[in-house]
Design an enzyme around this catalytic site. Structure first.
Site, mmCIF file in Angstrom:
data_model
loop_
_atom_site.group_PDB
_atom_site.id
_atom_site.type_symbol
_atom_site.label_atom_id
_atom_site.label_comp_id
_atom_site.label_asym_id
_atom_site.label_seq_id
_atom_site.Cartn_x
_atom_site.Cartn_y
_atom_site.Cartn_z
ATOM 1 N N GLN A 1 -0.225 10.216 -2.012
ATOM 2 C CA GLN A 1 0.117 9.306 -0.911
ATOM 3 C C GLN A 1 0.091 7.847 -1.386
ATOM 4 O OE1 GLN A 1 -1.603 9.929 3.135
ATOM 5 N NE2 GLN A 1 -2.322 7.831 2.952
ATOM 6 N N THR A 2 -1.091 7.363 -1.770
ATOM 7 C CA THR A 2 -1.257 5.951 -2.131
ATOM 8 C C THR A 2 -0.303 5.517 -3.241
ATOM 9 O OG1 THR A 2 -3.575 6.265 -1.617
ATOM 10 C CG2 THR A 2 -3.004 4.274 -2.807
ATOM 11 N N GLU B 1 -9.977 7.273 2.043
ATOM 12 C CA GLU B 1 -9.953 7.783 3.420
ATOM 13 C C GLU B 1 -10.213 6.670 4.427
ATOM 14 O OE1 GLU B 1 -9.099 10.745 4.734
ATOM 15 O OE2 GLU B 1 -8.439 11.184 2.697
ATOM 16 N N GLY C 1 -36.533 -1.709 -14.718
ATOM 17 C CA GLY C 1 -35.663 -1.670 -15.885
ATOM 18 C C GLY C 1 -35.139 -0.275 -16.188
#
Lengths: 664, 664
Positions: free
Chosen positions: A137-138, A424, A401
């Protein structure tokens, strides 16, 4: 190191039945047994080892992930695992891989958007993994705004085909997991164009690679988008880039449940209601909330156990130093995160039931609760993932640390988790959606329309706008009704305040735009209220097991009061509580932290995580941290030789004053 | 891509002289020219390329770092660089390496703690890098509590030697940079024991490796502690583990400026004041504050430029979508970070002058301001590093999905920066030190002792405890006196409140312990006040350049008012401002963001960072982001072949249903 338990004394101070709490956390005895069985199965299989992940280079890591996926596929057939068991197994393998997208996105997309005929054709192939799919999609230039996607699917009536094409660089598909190197197929989202008209975004099944030799098909450019945050982490996934050069697919590879194109090129919508798509969103987002509780519980388990082992300052007469878990500054950062993990677990559980409810209603053509359910899941997705991402990093800092070492497991957990804030639905975009829904709800209050579900409290607006918090002592803040009323009043007052300010703008859109920062804050207030409410309800339902309810009560109060303290400005500026009542919150929190302290290790034991799943030398069940850190260090490739690669070329010339002559 | 400037339109809208602002940011014309020259020198040298860092495995990365360090050493001799130029060059090489510890800790330790004789012997060797040193203090089991270190240095009068020994696993030196693979020497901190008595922690010069072949000397076990957060990042540094098995060193390798051991084994303290050590701490911490402003400015520069390029939603009539920089939700997260970068830059500049002042006073045996200066630098170190760490991650999120790619530069910037929250004093431990100092200052107010320096405002306690904020309109919040008074009143009221609560406890220590979370909040309020005050002073001193002062004014107001909004609870609960005045803050912030918007890109241009230093495809000066992202992707090793390694073994059997037969 066998048989050591440096945390035994911590476990002895627990005031509740840990086994009973495990059931509460898991959701049921069945869930607990299932998880336990699958977690041990994975942990005992050397193919699934994780402790070398951060030392592998990208190609090694990726190849190892392919191996794990194939091995899992083999094992689940050998053991004849159920679908439920297989899902749990994948979860405990704990490594992002193409299978996540194949099972989590490709298959559901065909199920949800394909016709029966299409499902009959494609699903058996997918179930047997004769094809492997992803969800494309993207695009490089387009994420949140799906309507802005540029890829085109133009119908050619001459050949009865769609022509899939990437017209610009920014239209390149970008990010889909499993796309870069593995998927043979994809559901590709593209603008459907027929007869010269653009009908907007639709899904198409497109084959990407040859099933003979896996090479990309003609017209297809596909590859990996490169290194991502962290070592290990999401780099086991082949997030991909994909470009189409006029790739032709048969017309019937348009997913046609909602709309079709006829042989003649006519666009026809079916009578299946579009709202069904929202049902899928509700489902996906509730799984994300469940994932948030898992990730946050995992991080807080590591930080809690290590904080009980680590000692610093406070030694008297040569005795041991004080465990850092005893410091109030450690407690007030860590305990709210344990409480949040529980809170998210329970709101996730409730979301699951919400999804069931929504599904039943959809089947009966009842869409009355869908908008509310959609807003609610969007908001909870945003809230829980943001808190979890920050919470993992806070847990890392709480480990001092050593939390910075990959062997602590926290760097990788952070790196692998944070995409949840973006995928999403970007978290801020989602909160704006929630805010719009809240504004609509507020505006409809005067019309007599009754708010439903998680906005039902707004029906009580008259009381909530003018009620005064009755808290007089710190202990009054233990009253769940006082807490809930305060959260309700704050949420409704912020929403109303926003609505009033929006209405002052020249137009509603301008109002939304200029006040969006305030709208986001109002949305957060509403979402926090939901989590607080569901936690209170969970506690009140009463759970079995010695002391379990009491612990949940403490966690619930810590969750709510810590939020109240953190967002004190909201509560004061809306007049929900007084400054004095605000000060009492801090006092009560101190007392709650003292109550939680003896139970801290047991409360994270209740998550029932194996050392394999935790993947942290600091979070070991037995607390035997220092030898484990020491041993792990020597495994680093740099320690293969005493004198490092490069000494002769780049160090010796410096030390011997010959650098001017050296060829560098 | 030459000649493209996708950000030209953004640069045209700037309302100030960017070149003049560059001078303000750099501190002087000289500083700007120096930085500019060194940055270009590094950027133009192919040995110093950084864009492949995250793709190298640990050994390759480390070897490459050795190469860069040797090359830099060669170049600085060839070009006869001054010490100042060499320092800048190291800074722009931008890769953690052993040289940081050699020049930043080993040499200063000898200078500060060695006698003149010792300096004469060791410094020339160190200056020529004939020996390379590190600073071995922290142990596996001991970090913040230096007094808890376990390594022993026992004097043997028979041989006139100290015997350095690691008596336990937890006494292993752990974390020192440059120790694992490079250093030939170390300043080792150990408990000095002579004649059976333990005199506490002292520094010793210990040789670790042969100067002939670099192998560890007898009795010394040394190695790297393994992979750390992120890919690239701090993995170019050989943080090390070190164990001693009765290693003997000559008596005169005890650093003897402050105390000595005689030939007979008698412990003798010199008359050099111990306070001198605090001067060093002030120095180190002011450099950390300067680093914070650089890291935060770098991240916000990347996010700002990309936000001006990235478009999403809001397209009308097929026109371009809206730049995400125009969204208020983007502005209210990003602009306060730009403002914070400037704020930290100026407070860092002031700290440098504070250090000079402290040094002059120490030379004149004036210790009157030392405690205040020490608390101030401790607090500012904590505040600026915490905000910067969170701010970098926020900038990454502001870049959406693409911020998660290593090529955005933000993951590595985050991973390489965050240790600053832990080293040189854990941030929470430091805030507790500040709080103790504040409590002491408050308690002395009644004795007539006048508070000095950054606590001078507390002398005005009577007014500040009961003053009322005069703000009536949103514009009243532009008045620097109103802002400063509000921050002073809040800080003093929180401190007094804490002091009162501590005094109610059975003992002061118990009070400190149980109220430490509140004490931390009071310390933060004090530190924020310092930054706000120094920013206001900077603006008022008046700067040259068209429009520069106006921009600084806007940034200063955004910095202060955003803090006010974020900590609204503090201001309201102390009665410093009213809810109505709190609401006016939000209103004024909206207006300030609109004022900053046309100047945003120019304000980050003023940092004058090269594309090499930024190391981000999203932060490119020319804004030509998408082609750069696309090109960078193909460089990933996974893209060396279309069909990935592992296909034959682990993918084909799955696809061909032969997984049951496959050997995995």
């Amino acid at each position: 190191m066998e048989g050591v338990d440096h945390l035994a004394h911590e476990r002895k101070t627990a005031q509740f039945d840990v086994e009973a709490m495990k059931v509460v956390w898991a959701g049921s005895k069945h869930e607990l047994d299932l998880s336990d069985r699958m977690a041990r199965l994975v942990a005992s299989d050397p193919v699934f080892r994780k402790d070398n992940r951060t030392m592998l280079d990208r190609k090694e890591l990726f190849k190892n992930t392919l191996k794990k996926a194939a091995h899992a596929w083999k094992r689940l057939h050998e053991l004849r695992l159920t679908e439920e068991e297989a899902g749990k197994m994948r979860f405990f393998i704990d490594e992002p891989a193409y299978v996540d997208l194949h099972w989590g996105m490709f298959v559901p997309a065909i199920k949800g958007q394909g016709t029966e005929e299409q499902q009959k054709k494609w699903l058996p192939l997918a179930y047997k993994m004769q094809i492997i799919g992803c969800y494309a999609q993207t695009e490089l230039g387009h994420g949140s705004n799906v309507q802005g996607l540029e890829t085109t699917a133009t119908f050619d009536p001459n050949t009865d085909e769609f022509i899939i094409h990437s017209p610009t660089l920014t239209s390149s598909k970008w990010w889909p997991g499993g796309l870069g190197k593995v998927s043979t197929h994809a559901v590709v989202y593209a603008r459907l164009i027929t007869d010269g008209k653009d009908y907007g975004i639709h899904g198409f099944i497109v084959q990407l690679r040859s099933l003979d030799d896996h090479s990309p098909l003609p017209g297809i450019t596909v590859g990996d988008i490169g290194d991502k945050f962290g070592s290990g982490a999401y780099n086991s996934m082949d997030n991909g880039v994909l470009r189409f050069d006029h790739v032709r697919i048969p017309r019937d590879q348009l997913l046609m449940r909602l709309s079709q194109v006829t042989r003649e090129g006519k666009y026809v919508q079916s009578d299946v209601p579009r709202q069904l798509l929202y049902g899928t969103m509700v489902f996906v987002r509730q799984t994300i909330v469940a994932d948030a509780s898992r990730a946050l519980s995992r991080a807080s388990c590591i930080a809690t156990r290590y904080s009980a082992v680590r000692r610093q300052f406070g030694a008297q007469d040569g005795g041991p130093e004080t465990a850092v878990l005893d410091y109030k500054t450690q407690q007030n950062r860590l305990f709210p995160l344990i409480a949040s993990a529980y809170a998210f677990r329970f709101v996730g559980e409730w979301l699951k039931s919400l999804y069931t409810d929504v599904t039943h209603r959809l089947q009966a053509n009842d869409f009355s609760t869908l908008a509310e359910a959609h807003a609610c899941t969007a908001g909870l997705k945003s809230l829980t993932t943001s808190v979890t991402a920050d919470g993992i990093e806070e847990c890392r800092k709480l480990c001092g640390g050593h939390g910075y070492l990959s062997s602590s497991g926290l760097p990788e957990l952070f790196a692998v988790y944070i995409p949840a804030c973006t995928y999403e639905g970007d978290n801020v975009v989602l909160l704006l959606q929630v805010a719009r829904f809240l504004m609509k709800t507020v505006s409809q209050l005067t019309t007599g329309k009754k708010p439903v579900g998680t906005t039902a409290y707004m029906g009580n607006i008259e009381h909530l706008m003018q009620c005064r918090c009755a808290v007089k002592t710190a202990d009054d803040w233990l009253n769940p009704y006082a807490i809930q009323e305060a959260f309700e009043a704050r949420a409704v007052r912020m929403a109303v305040n926003c609505a009033q300010n929006v209405s002052k703008a020249p137009s509603q859109e301008e109002g939304f735009f200029s006040l969006s920062a305030d709208l986001v804050e109002a949305a957060v207030a509403h979402c926090q209220l939901i989590v607080v409410t569901k936690f209170i309800e969970k506690v009140q339902r009463g759970n079995v097991g010695d002391g379990v309810k009491e612990q949940l009560q403490v966690l619930c109060n810590i969750y709510a009061l810590n939020l109240l303290h953190k967002h004190l400005g909201d509560f004061l500026v809306t007049g929900t509580i007084t400054p004095k009542q605000g000060a009492l919150v801090s006092e009560q929190l101190r007392s709650l932290y003292s109550k939680l302290r003896p139970n801290a290790v047991a409360l994270v034991d209740a998550f029932n995580y194996t050392d394999h799943y935790l993947g942290s030398v600091l979070g070991r069940y037995d607390g035997n941290v220092y030898p484990a850190l020491y041993e792990q260090a020597w495994k680093d490739p740099l320690n293969e030789s005493d004198v490092p690669d490069g000494y002769a070329e780049y160090l010796r010339p410096v030390l011997k004053q010959q650098v001017r002559l050296a060829r560098l």
